[in-house]
Write a protein that holds these residues in place. Structure first.
Motif, PDB file in Angstrom:
ATOM      1  N   ASN A  85       0.838  -1.199   0.000  1.00 41.38           N
ATOM      2  CA  ASN A  85       0.000   0.000   0.000  1.00 41.38           C
ATOM      3  C   ASN A  85       0.874   1.251   0.000  1.00 41.38           C
ATOM      4  N   PRO A  86       0.593   2.233  -0.896  1.00 39.85           N
ATOM      5  CA  PRO A  86       1.471   3.413  -0.998  1.00 39.85           C
ATOM      6  C   PRO A  86       1.531   4.237   0.286  1.00 39.85           C
ATOM      7  N   TYR A 122       9.222   5.574  -5.095  1.00 39.54           N
ATOM      8  CA  TYR A 122       8.688   6.580  -4.176  1.00 39.54           C
ATOM      9  C   TYR A 122       9.041   6.259  -2.727  1.00 39.54           C
ATOM     10  N   LEU A 169       3.766  10.872  -2.294  1.00 37.78           N
ATOM     11  CA  LEU A 169       2.505  10.767  -3.029  1.00 37.78           C
ATOM     12  C   LEU A 169       2.647  11.280  -4.465  1.00 37.78           C
ATOM     13  N   VAL A 170       3.378  12.372  -4.642  1.00 36.02           N
ATOM     14  CA  VAL A 170       3.585  12.910  -5.992  1.00 36.02           C
ATOM     15  C   VAL A 170       4.376  11.922  -6.854  1.00 36.02           C
ATOM     16  N   PHE A 172       4.657   8.675  -6.396  1.00 37.87           N
ATOM     17  CA  PHE A 172       3.820   7.486  -6.620  1.00 37.87           C
ATOM     18  C   PHE A 172       2.844   7.726  -7.767  1.00 37.87           C
ATOM     19  N   ARG A 173       2.334   8.944  -7.867  1.00 38.91           N
ATOM     20  CA  ARG A 173       1.329   9.263  -8.889  1.00 38.91           C
ATOM     21  C   ARG A 173       1.939   9.443 -10.272  1.00 38.91           C
ATOM     22  N   PHE A 174       3.132  10.031 -10.366  1.00 37.19           N
ATOM     23  CA  PHE A 174       3.648  10.439 -11.680  1.00 37.19           C
ATOM     24  C   PHE A 174       4.864   9.655 -12.165  1.00 37.19           C
ATOM     25  N   LYS A 176       6.470   6.307 -13.081  1.00 38.61           N
ATOM     26  CA  LYS A 176       6.108   4.913 -13.346  1.00 38.61           C
ATOM     27  C   LYS A 176       7.287   4.069 -13.815  1.00 38.61           C
TER      28      LYS A 176
END
Length: 337
Positions: A85-86, A122, A169-170, A172-174, A176
């Motif tokens: 889980n992030p 991340y 969080l940033v 993890f989102r962007f 890849k």
């Protein structure tokens, strides 16, 4: 290699600093030229020595623990406990700093190996930015440096945690794809990954590696501490008090100055609190927190180390993300301290 060039330049700077100190401390009868008066020299020596004496015990403690972890704790041991889980992963990376206090010098090569073995980027980056701050040694050093203002120590931990969550969080989102310069195909030889030989078998080999790592890291960090203490003492003595107060009390200028100051000094997080505490009467508490959080997360030394591990675009993104997050969060936190 940028790191090799930087190390060479730091040796030159250290030699210049040493010669300057020898002239100041040994030649007590040197003529007073303009602002270099006897009164200035005495004040300079007092500030410089006090910073060194307060910081050196914490550097020694940090070096010993860092070397123990580097030698006797494997990356696989940490990797087994990585959550999927992030949010839990970010919290896990922050907790790692408490359990395994290390400076970024020993942390970045270890994190590179962890990423190549499967650790999400991340989580690894959060560990890099929080590890040098959220740990008991740094907390103790900060608490001792700000004995008359202990809320700074707690605020430093809280601010670092908030910035780490935002960064994690940033990313993890962007992010890849892998931002590493070295691909998995080059990971077959362990020595090629971190640039150092791994400890030989047996306890005696590991013990020898421990002492080598500890001595190298102490003298490496010692150069930065001497240079930072020297520059801090010079600024305190020779910069006009009115100019320093004008910068230090500005709502934005104080934070920007301290960010640039922290970036240039490249101090170890176990000693930077003693440098920051010497500016208590000139700078706002929020700007001191900016110095205490931004410096360990991003400085000149760590930038070169990051560029040797990660791609340039990723380092630029991470640098901007750290700068904006620290500045915004410290400005917000300043309203409550």
């Amino acid at each position: 290699m940028p790191t090799t060039l930087f190390r060479a330049s730091m040796h030159v700077i250290a030699a210049i600093c040493f010669l300057l100190l020898m002239l100041i401390f040994l030649n007590k009868d040197m003529p007073s030229i303009s602002m270099f008066t006897l009164e200035h020299m005495q004040a300079f020596k007092t500030i410089f020595i006090s910073i060194l004496l307060e910081a050196i015990p914490f550097i020694l403690l940090g070096v010993v623990l860092s070397s123990l972890l580097q030698t006797f704790v494997s990356e696989q041991t940490i990797r087994r406990f990585i959550p999927q889980n992030p949010i839990l992963g970010i919290l896990f990376a922050c907790v790692l700093g408490i359990l395994f206090p290390m400076c970024e010098c020993g942390m970045i090569p270890v994190v590179r190996r962890l990423i190549l073995k499967g650790m999400p980027v991340y989580i690894a980056v959060v560990f890099i930015v929080t590890g040098p701050i959220i740990n008991p040694i740094v907390f103790a050093a900060t608490f001792m440096a700000f004995r008359n203002h202990p809320s700074i120590a707690y605020s430093r931990m809280g601010l670092a945690f908030a910035v780490a969550v935002i960064i994690g969080l940033v990313l993890f989102r962007f992010i890849k794809s892998s931002p590493l310069r070295i691909s998995r195909a080059h990971f077959s030889a362990p020595e090629a990954v971190d640039g150092h030989q791994h400890p030989s078998g047996g306890f005696s080999g590991k013990l020898n590696t421990f002492f080598v790592h500890a001595s190298d890291e102490f003298f490496e960090m010692g150069k930065y501490l001497v240079f930072g203490s020297l520059l801090t003492a010079l600024i305190q003595i020779f910069m006009q008090r009115d100019s320093l107060l004008a910068i230090g009390q500005g709502p934005l200028s104080s934070h920007l100055f301290m960010m640039g100051f922290a970036y240039i000094l490249s101090l170890c997080s176990t000693s930077d609190a003693f440098v920051a505490s010497s500016f208590q009467t000139s700078f706002t508490s929020g700007s001191l927190l900016t110095f205490l959080v931004f410096g360990p997360m991003l400085d000149f030394k760590s930038t070169l180390m990051l560029l040797s591990v990660f791609k340039s675009k990723f380092v630029l993104l991470l640098s901007v993300l750290i700068a904006v997050s620290v500045l915004a969060c410290s400005l917000l936190l300043e309203r409550f301290i």
